[in-house]
Design a protein around this motif. Structure first.
Motif, PDB file in Angstrom:
ATOM      1  N   MET A  14       0.829  -1.197   0.000  1.00 33.77           N
ATOM      2  CA  MET A  14       0.000   0.000   0.000  1.00 33.77           C
ATOM      3  C   MET A  14       0.870   1.256   0.000  1.00 33.77           C
ATOM      4  N   ALA A  15       1.902   1.271   0.801  1.00 35.61           N
ATOM      5  CA  ALA A  15       2.808   2.426   0.845  1.00 35.61           C
ATOM      6  C   ALA A  15       3.445   2.644  -0.522  1.00 35.61           C
ATOM      7  N   TYR A  16       3.861   1.570  -1.171  1.00 34.09           N
ATOM      8  CA  TYR A  16       4.468   1.672  -2.503  1.00 34.09           C
ATOM      9  C   TYR A  16       3.460   2.209  -3.517  1.00 34.09           C
ATOM     10  N   ASP A  17       2.241   1.670  -3.489  1.00 34.27           N
ATOM     11  CA  ASP A  17       1.196   2.142  -4.401  1.00 34.27           C
ATOM     12  C   ASP A  17       0.940   3.632  -4.214  1.00 34.27           C
ATOM     13  N   LEU A  18       0.818   4.073  -2.971  1.00 36.95           N
ATOM     14  CA  LEU A  18       0.555   5.487  -2.708  1.00 36.95           C
ATOM     15  C   LEU A  18       1.728   6.359  -3.152  1.00 36.95           C
ATOM     16  N   GLN A  19       2.937   5.879  -2.961  1.00 43.20           N
ATOM     17  CA  GLN A  19       4.115   6.617  -3.427  1.00 43.20           C
ATOM     18  C   GLN A  19       4.047   6.796  -4.939  1.00 43.20           C
ATOM     19  N   LYS A  20       3.709   5.749  -5.670  1.00 48.38           N
ATOM     20  CA  LYS A  20       3.626   5.828  -7.129  1.00 48.38           C
ATOM     21  C   LYS A  20       2.512   6.777  -7.572  1.00 48.38           C
ATOM     22  N   ILE A  21       1.395   6.786  -6.849  1.00 47.56           N
ATOM     23  CA  ILE A  21       0.301   7.708  -7.168  1.00 47.56           C
ATOM     24  C   ILE A  21       0.770   9.149  -7.001  1.00 47.56           C
ATOM     25  N   LEU A  22       1.480   9.426  -5.900  1.00 51.37           N
ATOM     26  CA  LEU A  22       1.972  10.782  -5.651  1.00 51.37           C
ATOM     27  C   LEU A  22       2.993  11.209  -6.696  1.00 51.37           C
ATOM     28  N   GLU A  23       3.782  10.275  -7.195  1.00 59.83           N
ATOM     29  CA  GLU A  23       4.808  10.592  -8.189  1.00 59.83           C
ATOM     30  C   GLU A  23       4.258  10.716  -9.605  1.00 59.83           C
ATOM     31  N   LYS A  24       3.002  10.332  -9.814  1.00 58.53           N
ATOM     32  CA  LYS A  24       2.410  10.366 -11.158  1.00 58.53           C
ATOM     33  C   LYS A  24       2.359  11.773 -11.741  1.00 58.53           C
ATOM     34  N   ASN A  25       2.254  12.762 -10.891  1.00 58.89           N
ATOM     35  CA  ASN A  25       2.135  14.142 -11.351  1.00 58.89           C
ATOM     36  C   ASN A  25       3.378  14.905 -10.903  1.00 58.89           C
TER      37      ASN A  25
END
Length: 51
Positions: A14-25
């Protein structure tokens, strides 16, 4: 509910997924608390939906 190791792995994912979401933009370097809460809400709401 799973073993402690399984729960730890889920938290890491979950932490990894959220990190990737934040880095998308990359244009947005900062997020408010409210923006992060909304991202987490959407993540949790959609996590169990079939793809």
């Amino acid at each position: 509910m799973g073993t402690e190791a399984e729960r730890a792995e889920t938290r890491k994912a979950m932490a990894y997924d959220l990190q990737k979401i934040l880095e998308k933009n990359p244009a947005q370097q900062t997020y408010t608390v409210e923006e992060i809460k909304k991202l987490i809400d959407v993540y949790v709401e959609t996590a169990n939906q079939p793809k």
